[in-house]
Enzyme design. Sequence first.
Site, PDB file in Angstrom:
ATOM      1  N   THR A   1       2.941  -3.093   8.454  1.00 27.49           N
ATOM      2  CA  THR A   1       3.096  -3.797   9.721  1.00 27.49           C
ATOM      3  C   THR A   1       4.546  -4.212   9.919  1.00 27.49           C
ATOM      4  OG1 THR A   1       0.836  -4.594   9.571  1.00 27.49           O
ATOM      5  CG2 THR A   1       2.280  -5.764  11.094  1.00 27.49           C
TER       6      THR A   1
ATOM      7  N   PHE B   1       1.063   2.158   6.047  1.00 28.59           N
ATOM      8  CA  PHE B   1       0.330   1.130   6.809  1.00 28.59           C
ATOM      9  C   PHE B   1       1.119  -0.191   6.832  1.00 28.59           C
ATOM     10  CE2 PHE B   1      -3.506   3.303   4.631  1.00 28.59           C
ATOM     11  CZ  PHE B   1      -3.441   4.387   5.495  1.00 28.59           C
TER      12      PHE B   1
ATOM     13  N   GLN C   1     -32.283 -13.448  30.624  1.00 25.61           N
ATOM     14  CA  GLN C   1     -32.439 -14.049  29.294  1.00 25.61           C
ATOM     15  C   GLN C   1     -31.812 -13.167  28.203  1.00 25.61           C
ATOM     16  OE1 GLN C   1     -36.437 -14.388  27.604  1.00 25.61           O
ATOM     17  NE2 GLN C   1     -36.034 -16.544  27.229  1.00 25.61           N
TER      18      GLN C   1
ATOM     19  N   GLY D   1      -7.072  -6.205   2.049  1.00 31.50           N
ATOM     20  CA  GLY D   1      -8.148  -6.137   1.042  1.00 31.50           C
ATOM     21  C   GLY D   1      -9.446  -5.760   1.747  1.00 31.50           C
TER      22      GLY D   1
ATOM     23  N   GLN E   1     -20.962  -4.292  25.056  1.00 33.93           N
ATOM     24  CA  GLN E   1     -22.290  -4.017  25.602  1.00 33.93           C
ATOM     25  C   GLN E   1     -22.537  -4.813  26.889  1.00 33.93           C
ATOM     26  OE1 GLN E   1     -23.941  -1.631  24.235  1.00 33.93           O
ATOM     27  NE2 GLN E   1     -25.688  -1.699  25.633  1.00 33.93           N
TER      28      GLN E   1
ATOM     29  N   GLY F   1     -20.871  -3.378  29.784  1.00 36.35           N
ATOM     30  CA  GLY F   1     -21.366  -2.079  30.209  1.00 36.35           C
ATOM     31  C   GLY F   1     -20.251  -1.052  30.287  1.00 36.35           C
TER      32      GLY F   1
ATOM     33  N   GLU G   1      -3.251 -14.662   3.052  1.00 33.46           N
ATOM     34  CA  GLU G   1      -3.368 -13.562   4.015  1.00 33.46           C
ATOM     35  C   GLU G   1      -4.821 -13.404   4.465  1.00 33.46           C
ATOM     36  OE1 GLU G   1      -2.112  -9.687   2.674  1.00 33.46           O
ATOM     37  OE2 GLU G   1      -2.510  -8.771   4.626  1.00 33.46           O
TER      38      GLU G   1
ATOM     39  N   GLY H   1      -4.342   2.097  -2.074  1.00 30.98           N
ATOM     40  CA  GLY H   1      -4.178   0.808  -1.427  1.00 30.98           C
ATOM     41  C   GLY H   1      -4.857  -0.296  -2.206  1.00 30.98           C
TER      42      GLY H   1
ATOM     43  N   THR I   1       0.821  -1.215   0.000  1.00 29.65           N
ATOM     44  CA  THR I   1       0.000   0.000   0.000  1.00 29.65           C
ATOM     45  C   THR I   1       0.858   1.270   0.000  1.00 29.65           C
ATOM     46  OG1 THR I   1      -1.785  -1.136   1.127  1.00 29.65           O
ATOM     47  CG2 THR I   1      -1.766   1.249   1.310  1.00 29.65           C
TER      48      THR I   1
END
Lengths: 283, 385
Positions: free
Chosen positions: B165, B163, B285, B370, B342, B345, B248, B138, B133
Amino acid sequence: MKILVSIKRVADPDNASKLKVSSDGTAVTSEGLEWKMNPFDDWSLEAALRLTENAAEKNARVGEVVLVSIGPNDEHTQRIIREGLAKGAERGILVEADDANLDSNVVSQILKAVVDKENPDLVVMGKQAADGDSNVAGTKLAARLGWPIINYAMKISTNDDGKTLEVKRELDTGVATVKVTGPAVITTSDRILQPESVKNGITPADHQYAKLEVGGRYASLKGIMQAKKKPIDQMSLGDLGIEAKVALKYTKFELPPARSGDTTFVESVEDLVDKLHNTAKVI
Amino acid sequence: MEAPTKGYLFETDEHRALREQVRRFAAAEIAPNAHAWEEANEFPRELYSRAAKAGFLGVGYPEELGGDGGDLGHVLCASEEVVLAGKSVGTCVGLGSHGIALPPIVRFGNDDQKERFVRPTLAGDKIAALAITEPGGGSDVAAVRTKAVRDGDHYVVNGAKTFITSGCRGDYITTAVRTGGEGHGGISMLVVESGTPGFSVSSKLKKTGWWASDTAELIFEDCRVPATNLIGQEGTGFLMIMMNFVTERLFLAGQCVAIAELAYRESVAYAKQRQAFGKNLAGFQVIRHKLADMATQIAAARALTGECVTRYLNGEETPSLAAMAKNAATDMCSAVCDQAVQIHGGYGYMREYVVERLYRDARLYPIGGGTREIMNEIISKVEGY
């Protein structure tokens, strides 16, 4: 050098809190527990592998490590032997026996019979098993064989392929250095995992092993694949000419009382000592 | 230490034994430092050699190159355990950056290149990065603008990559360059060593997630790279890139499954322990059903990813299925991590909780390797519409 290493399967010590006692109190039940190689045996295996390799050349083997495990002939015992083979041991022996019919006395008898068959230069074993914590079998085996016993080895060196060894023993009072002529039985302490704890006269003396803290070396994928092809001989007590007679009888098991979780704050050292002594009764 | 997952359908005793070893390594070597390394935006370089010595960097590479053998399935299992037991996605992907940088050299490189680059990387002595990229583009791989002009025994490279790594610490960068004309036929792969004059790291990028892994922008200014570092033939780079993408994408799908599995486990543990209205969260539940949905989504993505791995290993062409697996797994991972937050919390929004970090890590996957949109283009093309 040929080394016999005993390995026992034990209930995963990291999950000891899941242990249950049978309702009649006569046994510890193992249902639902994961089985692992006894960590103490894992350290011994590491020592034995270091004694029989040239670590400078991708851990090239220069000796033989034979594993022996005593227990039920099932997938768990076999998996643990395979793990040891994957780490580098040459072959395995599974002596089929029922856990209930085993104690240090019987185990030392069995190991003696295996030693007589295999004629190793050394037996390197865990000082104890993480389940019963007896710390007896190694010494009993040495007594039966008439061999020297070196317990709690933290450093082992040899320059003549194990014929003579210098061993440092980790004791409560300090470190004892002993010189011994093989064959001998050695049990190990966890300091045998230190990067410079084993010198075999073949691996360069300045070689630094990877730092290991909680167990012996990791089995590589290559080792795991090779282990599938390594032989595991299976034998019964009858094959070894042994009649199992346990000398030790357990009369009752009980779980320790549940902890209350209460927190007490103390003001002084005297107060702390008093609480530990009189309330908690731990000192 | 966590209990083993049910794993992929393709797994044998060998995969399970590998998982056990990697789990022990990651629990001992990574987990205790996971939070600190993520906050520090870096893990110690030494971890590469420790992982190599333990025998895990070489998984998926041939023994004759210093690897440990095994295939893509073993890589997925090992990498899943690094995530589950190590609990640092950034560390996992940084440690695994050679997984995309090495294959072009392994497949198309000459013996000299394999000895110089592959062997020391699998031994943990060199860090490898892949650079495709560019700041200007990219997804449009065929439009690579970084130029490599032949000058005697060297290529003179000019351009920029972003970008990347492990780009900051990489000892060498498997780099896509333009040696020919426009379009995909003009692209070649060149190994650029980081000490080469004219090569520089212009910045270490700050990201939403993957903090422990270093991500770089790289500059090439009249960087003279020996022509012996060209991988394969000039003009064949695009093919190498496309071949690399299939594996990848499966790595990334596998990471999504692993991240979601970890988020799910953290959520189950939290729901059992957290009390509200006189009972634990799992007693409600609404929470139980959230967890059940998460488990279902993970199982579905794992099944598709596993199927694609099996087909790939059987020699089938799988670009479309790999794209489907990646999209299914990334969508699943984002949804599961969102629900994990979630369930936690307020704590789920706090940095010291693992699910907060996983939620941020998850956002990378519909973009990296990609984009989600490019995956759909691949599927459309293969499906013929």
